[in-house]
Structure formats: C-alpha cells, structure tokens
Design a protein around this motif. Structure first.
Motif, PDB file in Angstrom:
ATOM      1  N   ARG A 289       0.832  -1.211   0.000  1.00  0.00           N
ATOM      2  CA  ARG A 289       0.000   0.000   0.000  1.00  0.00           C
ATOM      3  C   ARG A 289       0.862   1.254   0.000  1.00  0.00           C
ATOM      4  O   ARG A 289       0.530   2.242  -0.676  1.00  0.00           O
ATOM      5  CB  ARG A 289      -0.920  -0.004   1.216  1.00  0.00           C
ATOM      6  CG  ARG A 289      -2.049  -1.008   1.146  1.00  0.00           C
ATOM      7  CD  ARG A 289      -3.131  -0.693   2.146  1.00  0.00           C
ATOM      8  NE  ARG A 289      -2.641  -0.761   3.508  1.00  0.00           N
ATOM      9  CZ  ARG A 289      -2.720  -1.837   4.279  1.00  0.00           C
ATOM     10  NH1 ARG A 289      -3.265  -2.945   3.803  1.00  0.00           N
ATOM     11  NH2 ARG A 289      -2.278  -1.826   5.512  1.00  0.00           N
ATOM     12  N   ARG A 292       2.092   2.050  -3.443  1.00  0.00           N
ATOM     13  CA  ARG A 292       1.038   2.590  -4.310  1.00  0.00           C
ATOM     14  C   ARG A 292       0.684   4.016  -3.912  1.00  0.00           C
ATOM     15  O   ARG A 292       0.483   4.886  -4.765  1.00  0.00           O
ATOM     16  CB  ARG A 292      -0.191   1.687  -4.237  1.00  0.00           C
ATOM     17  CG  ARG A 292       0.043   0.320  -4.846  1.00  0.00           C
ATOM     18  CD  ARG A 292      -1.067  -0.646  -4.508  1.00  0.00           C
ATOM     19  NE  ARG A 292      -2.359  -0.210  -5.033  1.00  0.00           N
ATOM     20  CZ  ARG A 292      -3.508  -0.809  -4.787  1.00  0.00           C
ATOM     21  NH1 ARG A 292      -3.523  -1.875  -3.994  1.00  0.00           N
ATOM     22  NH2 ARG A 292      -4.628  -0.361  -5.306  1.00  0.00           N
ATOM     23  N   GLN A 295       3.071   6.735  -5.032  1.00  0.00           N
ATOM     24  CA  GLN A 295       2.921   7.161  -6.426  1.00  0.00           C
ATOM     25  C   GLN A 295       1.777   8.156  -6.601  1.00  0.00           C
ATOM     26  O   GLN A 295       1.724   8.869  -7.607  1.00  0.00           O
ATOM     27  CB  GLN A 295       2.672   5.941  -7.308  1.00  0.00           C
ATOM     28  CG  GLN A 295       3.827   4.948  -7.323  1.00  0.00           C
ATOM     29  CD  GLN A 295       3.488   3.682  -8.101  1.00  0.00           C
ATOM     30  OE1 GLN A 295       2.351   3.490  -8.522  1.00  0.00           O
ATOM     31  NE2 GLN A 295       4.482   2.830  -8.293  1.00  0.00           N
ATOM     32  N   GLY A 373      -6.368   5.653  -7.627  1.00  0.00           N
ATOM     33  CA  GLY A 373      -5.240   6.556  -7.770  1.00  0.00           C
ATOM     34  C   GLY A 373      -5.607   8.024  -7.642  1.00  0.00           C
ATOM     35  O   GLY A 373      -4.715   8.878  -7.643  1.00  0.00           O
TER      36      GLY A 373
END
Length: 541
Positions: A289, A292, A295, A373
């Motif tokens: 996590r 991710r 990013q 995202g």
C-alpha cells in the motif's frame, strides 16, 4: 488350442507375443518393462534373461513356487511377484539394484535372502505366514528398508517391536491385521516412541505434534528409569521404555500429565507462529500500500516539491489509516464513504475502486467520478475550520479508501526541516485552483473570513466602511494552515479584499466560465461608502 498350450510354459515366443500385443520393442534388450502377470506360469524360464535391460518386472498372479533364472537381470529395480506360491525370497542374488519388492499374498514363512540388497527401500510382504519375532529377525540386516508392509500376517510376539526398533531408516510401517497389535500396551504410542523415524503408521501419518506428545508421554511415564546411579538424568531409549512397560512401573498418570503439558506448549507455539505470520502478512500488505500511495501523493498540489523522505513517511501514515472500519475488507458497492454534512477529516486517497458524488441518491457535479489513484478532500488540509461535505460520497464498486489527517501531516512536517515553508507556499495555489476549476472539490465550501466590528463614539457597534464597501457576491476567506515549528502561535494567512475590476486582471480571461461567473457579480455591486452617498444626495438636489 495350440496357442493355449504354448502359453502354459514361459517361452521366448510367448514373451515376444505379449510384447507385440502391448506394442513394445521386439528386440528383447530394448524393453525396460515386462508385463508377464496373470499367465498361469509355474516357473520362470531362462529365456527371460534375453530381456537383460528390464527394470520393472510384473509376475503377479501366476503359480510360481520360487524365484529363479534372473541371473542376467542386473538392472532390475522393481519386482512384483504377489499372488503366487512363493515360500521364500531366494533367487535374487544377481539383482543388487532392487529397490522395491512386492511379495504379498504368498506362503512365505520367514524373511530371508535379502540382506545383500543394499538399495532395497520397499518390502511389501503382507498376507503371508509370518508368526513370531524370529521370522522377521532377518530385517535387522536390512538397514536400507524404509517402507515395510506386514499387514494381515500372524505375528503374535511383542518382541517383533524390538526388531522394528532396530531398523534405522524405517519410515512407513503397516502392522494392521496382526494379533500383536492387541498385545502391545498403548500400541500406537509405544510404536511411535520406539521407532523414532516413523512418518506413517498403519492408517494415518505420524505428524510432528503427535511425535512430540508421544515422546513426552513416554518420558513422563518412564521418568524413574532415566535417573542414573549418580542422580543424573539420561535420555529415554526404546529399551528403557520397554522395561518400564514390561515390569509395570510405567506411571500412566505422570505420562498423561506430561502429554497434556506438551500439548499446551504446542498450542502456544502455534499461536505464536500464527501471530508472526499474520504480522508478516500485514507488513507485506502495508509495504504494498505504501508503494502505491507514494505514487499518488506527488500528484497532490499541496505536496508539490516535498522531499522523497517526507512523502514516504506520509505514505506510511496514510497506509496505516484506512477509512473503512474493517482493516481487511474495504467498502462494498453502493456503500457510503461520507454522508452529506459529515466533517472532512483530511485528504482521502482512493487506493482501489471508484466513488461517485450524489445528492438525494442522484449523481451530482455532472456525474463526476473518482477512480483508483485519485483523491479528494485536499481543502480540509488547507483550512482552519472543519469542512463539511455538501454531497454523499458513494462507492460504485468495491473500494479501499485511506485518510491523511491534519494531525498526521503536522506530525510529519515537524520532522523534516523546511517542509512547513513548502506546504505554506503550496497552500494558496492549491486553494485557488480548487476555487476556479470545475472539480469535485467545489462541493466543499471554503471558510468565510470573520468581519470585525468597529465601535463608534456613540457606543453602537457598526460595520466598518471597508465591510460596507465590499458587499459583492464573491466570498473572501482567511485561513490558518499550519502551526509554526518555531512558535506555538498559528500563522495567519489572509486574502485581503480586492476590487472586482483588479481581481478580473488575475483571472484566466480565456476561460468562458470567468465571464459567466463574474460579469453578473459586477452588475450587482452596490456602492455604500460615504462618498457615494454624498454624490447621490447632490444629484437628488
């Protein structure tokens, strides 16, 4: 009739006929398997030596009385001679490579003539006529045997266990169907305790937990046998256990207590192992996590120019703070992340799934959706007061949502020098973009500035002239962003009132929404200052 008569005896032609029917090689030496089972043959003829390359030989279901004429089968690995009339295992002197022998369902009365087979691993001799320990004594000379099948014989002597205990590589033992299993007290535990290498006994495997509890049981029951003449304790051996069981000094109560303690220890070890595995799995998921989230955070305008180390620390804060109550399972489809009127806690990061903004159950803001995202609620990190949602945030599929609170942001910012200044510099641009861009963040109203009251000589509190001169439809705001690391007093940022005409110079004049939003505002301006009032009075005169 001629064909049947030729098949009564083993001949080379008969064997070649069998290989032809099975589509094997007609050249004898090229075959590595030979299927000669259920032919009714009474003798193994010398012609079988033509097949000197055979590694697996099936001779079951015949009428063989002995094994013979295998002089040239030096490569033989597996021999299947079950369901014959064999009385011993002689005739294997020239087969040193034998690994497995199946001689079940014969008339063998004593195991013999296999001590020279140093590579023999499997011996299946079930359903024969073995009776006492002397019939299996030859097994002491076969240390390589790991799989032994003695089922359904007539073994009655408990001394058989002495022979089995002396087999160092015995892993699998089948003893079912023998009277001796009823004569050995605590049969399964005793056999496991004495045959230390067993991994499978009769109908089920021997797991490590069972071996530990059995060893504890044996040690507890024969504890008095472990005390030497000098008072020191030795190791439990099969001989000491057998003595304790035979002379009646085996303490059953102590054995059961030792077994119970060992079970408790095993249970505690398993729980500890499960805890470590669970923590390792959670740490692995957390690292995934964090990668991710790391990013996603650089795309947030407020974190523009932030150092990599600070972004990583913020990512750990976000990854450890799921919005969903269940840390394993996220939000289900059509489940609400936030309801209209809820307080925004900070920046919400959508790590997986999709969300939609709704009012009264219907999509709003043009049906805007956020996908994996993306994020929302950035304004909550920039304002002094708590912001409330003006719409519901609903998941359109299974979603994982994580949160970065103001407190976590402040805590991380105090660790890294210069980060407060960067955040303060990004704050104004972040808010300005949110205000003028048509994004979902427009659903969160900005905090309006507090208008100060001026006390006149008459004692009445009246609005200041600055307040009266700026009654326009555009809302101005002042915000407290962050606490300074050098002092405990908050740093105040104000957006001072600017006349509407000057404000238009700083807008994106090329955007059509600019004119749609602000031209009506200019038309609604009211001049309420003292000069405007005097001018209006002069015109009236």
């Amino acid at each position: 009739w001629s064909r049947i008569s030729t098949m009564v005896d083993m001949t080379l032609d008969a064997i070649q006929q069998i290989t032809k029917e099975l589509k094997q090689y007609q050249t004898p030496s090229l075959n590595d398997k030979l299927y000669l089972h259920f032919k009714g043959w009474k003798k193994i003829e010398p012609c079988i030596n033509e097949y000197d390359g055979v590694k697996a030989l099936w001779l079951e279901g015949n009428a063989l009385s002995k094994i013979e004429n295998l002089d040239r089968l030096a490569s033989l690995r597996c021999l299947y001679v079950q369901q014959n009339c064999l009385e011993d295992l002689s005739g294997l002197e020239n087969c040193p490579e034998l690994d497995a022998i199946n001689c079940s369902n014969n008339s063998i009365r004593q195991i013999s003539h296999i001590a020279h087979l140093q590579r023999l691993n499997t011996l299946q001799i079930a359903n024969n006529k073995l009776t006492d320990a002397s019939d299996v004594e030859h097994l002491r000379l076969c240390p390589s045997i790991g799989v032994l099948d003695l089922q359904n014989n007539k073994l009655e002597d408990p001394a058989v266990l002495e022979v089995l205990a002396d087999m160092p590589n015995l892993r699998v033992l089948q003893m079912q169907g023998n009277p001796v299993t009823r004569k050995i007290a605590h049969y399964r535990k005793t056999v496991i305790a004495r045959c230390r290498q067993l991994t499978y006994l009769d109908d089920r495997p021997v797991f490590e937990d069972e071996r530990r509890t059995t060893t504890a049981w044996a040690r507890g029951g024969a504890a008095h046998k472990l005390v030497g003449e000098d008072g020191s304790k030795g190791e439990l051996t099969a001989v000491l256990l057998q003595e304790a069981l035979q002379d009646g000094t085996f303490d059953k109560n102590a054995a059961h207590e030792a077994e119970k303690e060992e079970r408790a220890a095993i249970r505690a070890e398993k729980e500890e192992k499960e805890r470590r595995n669970r923590e390792a799995f959670q740490e692995m998921m957390l690292d995934a996590r964090v990668r991710r989230i790391k990013q996603i955070l650089p795309n947030v305008r407020l974190f523009k120019g932030i150092a990599e180390d600070m972004l990583e620390e913020l990512s750990y804060k976000v990854a450890a703070n799921p919005v969903h109550k269940n840390e394993i399972v996220g939000f289900a489809k059509e489940e609400e992340v936030l309801r209209e009127g809820d307080v925004l806690q900070g920046l919400y990061v959508l790590l997986k799934g999709r969300v939609q903004f709704c009012k009264d159950g219907k999509p709003c803001f043009g049906g805007a959706r956020l996908a994996t995202g993306q994020y929302f609620g950035e304004v909550a990190l920039c304002t002094a007061k708590d912001q409330q949602t003006t719409a519901d945030v609903v998941c359109t599929e299974y979603s994982d949502v994580y949160l970065l609170t103001k407190e976590d942001l402040l805590q991380v910012a105090e660790i890294f020098d210069g980060s407060l200044e960067v955040l303060q510099a990004n704050r104004a641009s972040s808010l300005r973009c949110q205000w003028f861009e048509c994004r979902p963040w427009r659903s969160y109203e900005l905090v309006s500035s507090q208008r100060s009251a001026v006390k006149r000589e008459g004692g009445a509190d009246e609005e200041s002239s600055d307040d009266r001169s700026n009654k326009i439809t555009v809302t101005y705001a002042s915000f407290v962003l962050l606490s300074s690391s050098r002092s405990s007093s908050p740093i105040l940022f104000s957006l001072f009132p600017i006349p509407p005409l000057l404000l238009l110079l700083f807008l994106h004049l090329s955007h059509p929404l600019t004119w749609l939003l602000f031209i009506p505002s200019l038309l609604t301006l009211r001049c309420s200052g003292p000069r405007c009032s005097a001018r209006a009075a002069g015109q009236a005169e």
